[in-house]
Design an enzyme around this catalytic site. Structure first.
Site, short mmCIF file in Angstrom:
data_model
loop_
_atom_site.label_atom_id
_atom_site.label_comp_id
_atom_site.label_asym_id
_atom_site.label_seq_id
_atom_site.Cartn_x
_atom_site.Cartn_y
_atom_site.Cartn_z
N LEU A 1 0.83 -1.20 0.00
CA LEU A 1 0.00 0.00 0.00
C LEU A 1 0.86 1.25 0.00
O LEU A 1 1.90 1.29 0.67
CB LEU A 1 -0.87 0.00 1.27
CG LEU A 1 -1.75 1.21 1.50
CD1 LEU A 1 -3.09 1.00 0.81
CD2 LEU A 1 -1.96 1.45 2.98
N CYS A 2 0.42 2.26 -0.74
CA CYS A 2 1.05 3.59 -0.69
C CYS A 2 -0.07 4.63 -0.71
O CYS A 2 -1.18 4.35 -0.28
CB CYS A 2 2.07 3.78 -1.83
SG CYS A 2 1.34 3.81 -3.47
N HIS A 3 0.20 5.81 -1.23
CA HIS A 3 -0.81 6.87 -1.25
C HIS A 3 -1.86 6.62 -2.33
O HIS A 3 -3.06 6.63 -2.05
CB HIS A 3 -0.13 8.23 -1.44
CG HIS A 3 -1.07 9.38 -1.26
ND1 HIS A 3 -0.80 10.62 -1.77
CD2 HIS A 3 -2.27 9.50 -0.64
CE1 HIS A 3 -1.80 11.45 -1.46
NE2 HIS A 3 -2.70 10.78 -0.78
#
Length: 104
Positions: free
Chosen positions: A61-63
């Site tokens: 997961l990231c932004h």
């Protein structure tokens, strides 16, 4: 590498069927986070591969999903068999799953 939606991630987390790796920076994590995610900033991932089970399902997961896709491909190239990138990242989680998680 698979691309999964935040609703698929929610189901997998509820079933304890995946390890969620958050590759955002500490500053970003301070703004918004998903409980239970392991924080491994992208720049630390190469040195911390030994902390992960290459046979276990992993979601990254990231932004918005760009860094998580790069990190997922890196994991695959290093022998991780079951890797998924979370489409839309924490931003999609905030809009589609948990509006209590702030958007930034």
């Amino acid at each position: 590498m698979k691309i999964i939606s935040v609703t698929e991630l929610q189901e997998q987390l509820a079933a304890q069927a995946v390890t969620l790796i958050d590759v955002r920076s500490a500053d970003e994590l301070a703004l918004a986070a998903i409980a239970g995610a392991r924080h491994m900033p992208m720049h630390e991932l190469p040195q911390r591969l030994g902390e992960l089970d290459p046979a276990a399902p992993i979601a990254v997961l990231c932004h918005h999903g760009v860094r998580s896709e790069m990190a997922g491909r890196f994991l695959e190239k290093n022998g991780f068999a079951d890797v998924a990138s979370v489409a839309g990242g924490i931003d999609a989680w905030s809009t589609d799953v948990d509006p209590g998680v702030p958007r930034y």
